[in-house]
Design an enzyme around this catalytic site. Structure first.
Site, PDB file in Angstrom:
ATOM      1  N   HIS A  63      17.879  -7.972 -10.716  1.00 48.18           N
ATOM      2  CA  HIS A  63      16.536  -7.715 -11.232  1.00 48.18           C
ATOM      3  C   HIS A  63      15.484  -7.960 -10.151  1.00 48.18           C
ATOM      4  O   HIS A  63      14.283  -7.894 -10.399  1.00 48.18           O
ATOM      5  CB  HIS A  63      16.305  -8.629 -12.449  1.00 48.18           C
ATOM      6  CG  HIS A  63      15.112  -8.287 -13.264  1.00 48.18           C
ATOM      7  ND1 HIS A  63      14.051  -9.154 -13.432  1.00 48.18           N
ATOM      8  CD2 HIS A  63      14.793  -7.174 -13.971  1.00 48.18           C
ATOM      9  CE1 HIS A  63      13.140  -8.602 -14.207  1.00 48.18           C
ATOM     10  NE2 HIS A  63      13.560  -7.403 -14.548  1.00 48.18           N
ATOM     11  N   LYS A  91      13.009  -7.538  -6.958  1.00 49.18           N
ATOM     12  CA  LYS A  91      12.180  -6.472  -6.397  1.00 49.18           C
ATOM     13  C   LYS A  91      11.724  -6.941  -5.015  1.00 49.18           C
ATOM     14  O   LYS A  91      10.829  -7.785  -4.902  1.00 49.18           O
ATOM     15  CB  LYS A  91      10.951  -6.198  -7.269  1.00 49.18           C
ATOM     16  CG  LYS A  91      11.267  -5.504  -8.590  1.00 49.18           C
ATOM     17  CD  LYS A  91      11.412  -6.474  -9.705  1.00 49.18           C
ATOM     18  CE  LYS A  91      11.549  -5.755 -11.044  1.00 49.18           C
ATOM     19  NZ  LYS A  91      11.981  -6.668 -12.115  1.00 49.18           N
ATOM     20  N   ASP A 100      11.209  -5.008   9.195  1.00 45.15           N
ATOM     21  CA  ASP A 100      11.453  -5.646  10.496  1.00 45.15           C
ATOM     22  C   ASP A 100      11.677  -7.146  10.397  1.00 45.15           C
ATOM     23  O   ASP A 100      11.534  -7.863  11.389  1.00 45.15           O
ATOM     24  CB  ASP A 100      10.282  -5.378  11.458  1.00 45.15           C
ATOM     25  CG  ASP A 100      10.106  -3.897  11.760  1.00 45.15           C
ATOM     26  OD1 ASP A 100      11.119  -3.174  11.789  1.00 45.15           O
ATOM     27  OD2 ASP A 100       8.955  -3.458  11.954  1.00 45.15           O
ATOM     28  N   HIS A 124       3.521  -6.720 -17.488  1.00 44.56           N
ATOM     29  CA  HIS A 124       4.846  -6.850 -16.874  1.00 44.56           C
ATOM     30  C   HIS A 124       4.895  -7.958 -15.820  1.00 44.56           C
ATOM     31  O   HIS A 124       5.912  -8.153 -15.173  1.00 44.56           O
ATOM     32  CB  HIS A 124       5.256  -5.504 -16.255  1.00 44.56           C
ATOM     33  CG  HIS A 124       6.716  -5.393 -15.958  1.00 44.56           C
ATOM     34  ND1 HIS A 124       7.234  -5.576 -14.683  1.00 44.56           N
ATOM     35  CD2 HIS A 124       7.784  -5.144 -16.753  1.00 44.56           C
ATOM     36  CE1 HIS A 124       8.550  -5.423 -14.721  1.00 44.56           C
ATOM     37  NE2 HIS A 124       8.909  -5.171 -15.959  1.00 44.56           N
ATOM     38  N   LYS A 144       5.034 -11.652 -13.897  1.00 42.21           N
ATOM     39  CA  LYS A 144       5.831 -12.868 -14.068  1.00 42.21           C
ATOM     40  C   LYS A 144       5.294 -13.917 -13.077  1.00 42.21           C
ATOM     41  O   LYS A 144       5.583 -13.867 -11.887  1.00 42.21           O
ATOM     42  CB  LYS A 144       7.315 -12.624 -13.761  1.00 42.21           C
ATOM     43  CG  LYS A 144       7.938 -11.440 -14.535  1.00 42.21           C
ATOM     44  CD  LYS A 144       8.068 -10.234 -13.647  1.00 42.21           C
ATOM     45  CE  LYS A 144       8.895  -9.104 -14.207  1.00 42.21           C
ATOM     46  NZ  LYS A 144       8.859  -8.774 -15.592  1.00 42.21           N
ATOM     47  N   ASP A 193      -0.965 -27.199 -12.302  1.00 41.32           N
ATOM     48  CA  ASP A 193      -1.955 -28.178 -11.822  1.00 41.32           C
ATOM     49  C   ASP A 193      -2.849 -27.634 -10.710  1.00 41.32           C
ATOM     50  O   ASP A 193      -3.241 -28.374  -9.792  1.00 41.32           O
ATOM     51  CB  ASP A 193      -1.251 -29.461 -11.353  1.00 41.32           C
ATOM     52  CG  ASP A 193      -0.637 -30.226 -12.517  1.00 41.32           C
ATOM     53  OD1 ASP A 193      -1.020 -29.945 -13.669  1.00 41.32           O
ATOM     54  OD2 ASP A 193       0.228 -31.088 -12.274  1.00 41.32           O
TER      55      ASP A 193
END
Length: 331
Positions: free
Chosen positions: A105, A107, A112, A283, A285, A290
């Site tokens: 999952h 991404k 380089d 979508h 995440k 703190d």
């Protein structure tokens, strides 16, 4: 230490940075995605990869075999013909039916070995634009430079090794990376399915346990198991302001919305503030603890991310970066 990070919100800012990173590669490119679907952006990314491959750059692409099932065959053929090395991750096989839920999952884009991007964005029309309507999703991505890029490359190289049997080595992939003056401390946490708690599950649990004043959690898919409900309630009980932002009516997987709502009563009763995002599919995440520590990556707050998927998230210790994420959360 010595890393720089840029926060990128929504496709109008994410994809220009994404394409610039591809077009700027001189030796190597590593692209890993769960979703590679359709739309103009799918062709733009493919064309940019093809151009770099023809220019002599080593271009490696991993597309999850389940998440990327909607990709046009013509796109894969075009990339392959141009010299891009494209591999599908864990194609479903009858003798491995039980592993069909174990996906990558992650991404990740690394150019380089020096510049990296990660976050929640897939390559599809849904992620373009600026979350201006239900057809264009709200998401969060980051672009980093410095020694932490090796962590992103490591997450790519791990999946590439499994998919192809090849170890990626050399200066083009692992250059010497100088620490910049004033750059902050960061780390990449990656995890894979296994026995017991995964790394990202432990990371999230410990981050919640460490919170003393404020905890802001953004999750595209929020289905907490009892231990995490208890952890969030424990935080609220010791005086932490716990705010959770999740998708509303435009969620792309309605059964997940229904499943997540089962926990709402218990969380609200113990003092957790829950918000459902209304304009479009949320979508993103991310987590901020703190006003000092933050995480942005591919990790959802559910069992699939914590137990079944290969995941990666960037952790940043920076009050300035935490403030940027908090501003977006409140907006």
């Amino acid at each position: 230490w010595g890393d720089d990070v840029d926060l990128l919100i929504n496709g109008d800012r994410i994809f220009p940075s994404y394409l610039d990173t591809i077009r700027g590669a001189e030796q190597t490119l590593c692209l890993l995605t769960y979703v590679y679907w359709r739309g103009d952006i799918a062709h733009e990314v493919a064309d940019a990869l093809c151009e770099r491959a023809r220019a002599g750059v080593e271009v490696n692409v991993i597309i999850d075999a389940v998440g990327g099932v909607k990709i046009e065959n013509e796109l894969v053929e075009r990339m392959t013909d141009a010299g891009v090395r494209v591999t599908k991750f864990r194609p479903p096989k009858p003798y491995a039916a039980r592993r069909v839920t174990n996906r990558t999952h992650r991404k990740i884009l690394v150019a380089d070995g020096r510049v990296g991007l990660t976050g929640g964005v897939g390559i599809a029309e849904e992620w373009t634009g600026d979350a201006q309507d239900p057809d264009h999703w709200r998401d969060t991505h980051v672009r980093v430079r410095g020694p932490v890029v090796r962590g992103l490359f490591g997450a790519f190289a791990e999946n590439w090794l499994e998919a192809t049997g090849e170890v990626l080595v050399g200066e083009g992939y692992l250059p010497e990376l100088e620490q910049s003056e004033g750059g902050g401390p960061m780390m990449v946490v990656r995890s894979s399915a296994g026995v017991g708690d995964t790394n990202v599950e432990a990371l999230y649990y410990l981050a919640i346990a460490a919170a003393r004043e404020r905890l802001d959690l953004t999750a595209a898919y929020f289905v907490p198991r009892p231990a995490f409900i208890d952890a969030l309630c424990d935080a609220a009980g010791r005086g932490v302001r716990v705010r959770v932002l999740v998708p509303g009516p435009h969620i792309d997987k309605p059964p997940v919305w229904v499943a997540g709502r089962v926990s709402y009563d218990q969380l609200v009763e113990c003092g957790v503030e829950l918000f459902e995002y209304q304009p479009t599919m949320l979508h993103a995440k991310s987590m901020v603890v703190d006003d000092a520590w933050a995480s942005v990556g591919s990790v959802n707050f559910d069992n699939r991310s914590f137990q079944l998927h290969d995941e990666a998230t960037l952790c940043v210790q920076s009050e300035a970066f935490a403030a940027e994420l908090t501003e977006q959360f409140e907006r």
